[in-house]
Scaffold this active site. Structure first.
Site, PDB file in Angstrom:
ATOM      1  N   ASP A  88      33.519  47.363  18.605  1.00 60.12           N
ATOM      2  CA  ASP A  88      34.199  48.635  18.803  1.00 60.12           C
ATOM      3  C   ASP A  88      34.702  48.641  20.245  1.00 60.12           C
ATOM      4  OD1 ASP A  88      35.021  51.333  18.420  1.00 60.12           O
ATOM      5  OD2 ASP A  88      33.162  52.029  19.324  1.00 60.12           O
ATOM      6  N   ASP A 134      35.738  51.907  22.424  1.00 60.57           N
ATOM      7  CA  ASP A 134      35.211  53.018  23.222  1.00 60.57           C
ATOM      8  C   ASP A 134      33.690  53.107  23.104  1.00 60.57           C
ATOM      9  OD1 ASP A 134      37.675  54.330  24.262  1.00 60.57           O
ATOM     10  OD2 ASP A 134      38.138  54.416  22.135  1.00 60.57           O
TER      11      ASP A 134
END
Length: 221
Positions: free
Chosen positions: A18, A20
């Site tokens: 991922d 963020d």
């Protein structure tokens, strides 16, 4: 099952990061910016609400939740204003998560990014933190699939594009939505809890959790 045994069930050929809260320590900046702008519209959102309902989701989901729970409509003008404010703060304050660079430099398996962020936001974040060199042509966003996280679509899309079967993928996520999506894709998943927004969180589930990248050091040996 220990983390080591969990990762050795099948050879890992692809790590899906991922962005963020995993690659970049951005969620605390996003939260501060969004909550301030929402409060100006009369929607007071707590940190816990943000973590439970916004973290890991795309902006369409956030818009729907704000309308449902606060009866506040987030217009396109709001969305653009939030995007511009966030890009500005990313330019001056965004940093990679601690010690990430040493892991990426020595990683001996394929890697890519799968994120709920918009293409413009993730591109800006990776450039601002000098991480774009590691993921050129290997960034996949929710805009490319029908359903974003917590559906498995984005992870399966990323794995297909990278030419790796789901059982040989490891997803590294920080959000409940991302973890749920990875599990739904039948991929192994690790929660990364080393970013600023998760410092004070505790967990009572069966998800393997790391707080320092060196805990994955055996993956690069």
């Amino acid at each position: 099952m220990t983390l080591s045994n969990y990762l050795q069930c099948n050879p890992i050929e692809l790590i899906i990061f991922d962005c963020d809260g995993v690659l970049v320590d951005s969620e605390i900046l996003s939260k501060q910016t969004l909550l301030k702008m929402l409060s100006e519209l009369g929607a007071t959102v707590s940190d816990e609400y943000f973590y439970r309902h916004f973290l890991g989701h795309n902006f369409e989901h956030v818009t729907a939740k704000v309308l449902e729970d606060f009866s506040v409509v987030l217009s396109e003008d709001f969305r653009f204003a939030y995007r511009d404010a966030l890009l500005e703060v990313f330019t001056t304050e965004l940093k990679p998560t601690l010690e990430l660079d040493s892991i990426l430099k020595n990683l001996h398996v394929k890697s890519c990014v799968a994120t709920s962020s918009s293409p413009a936001k993730v591109s800006h974040a990776l450039r601002a933190t000098a991480l774009n060199e590691y993921f050129s042509g290997k960034v996949f966003t929710a805009s490319e699939v029908k359903k974003g996280k917590p559906a498995p679509d984005l992870f399966l899309h990323a794995a297909k594009k990278m030419g790796v079967a789901a059982e040989h993928c490891l997803v590294i996520e920080d959000s409940p939505a991302g973890i749920q999506g990875a599990k739904a894709a039948n991929m192994r998943v690790i929660r990364y809890a080393g970013a600023s927004h998760l410092i004070h969180h505790s967990y009572h589930d069966d998800v393997h959790t790391i707080t320092h990248w060196e805990q994955l050091e055996h993956l690069i040996s």
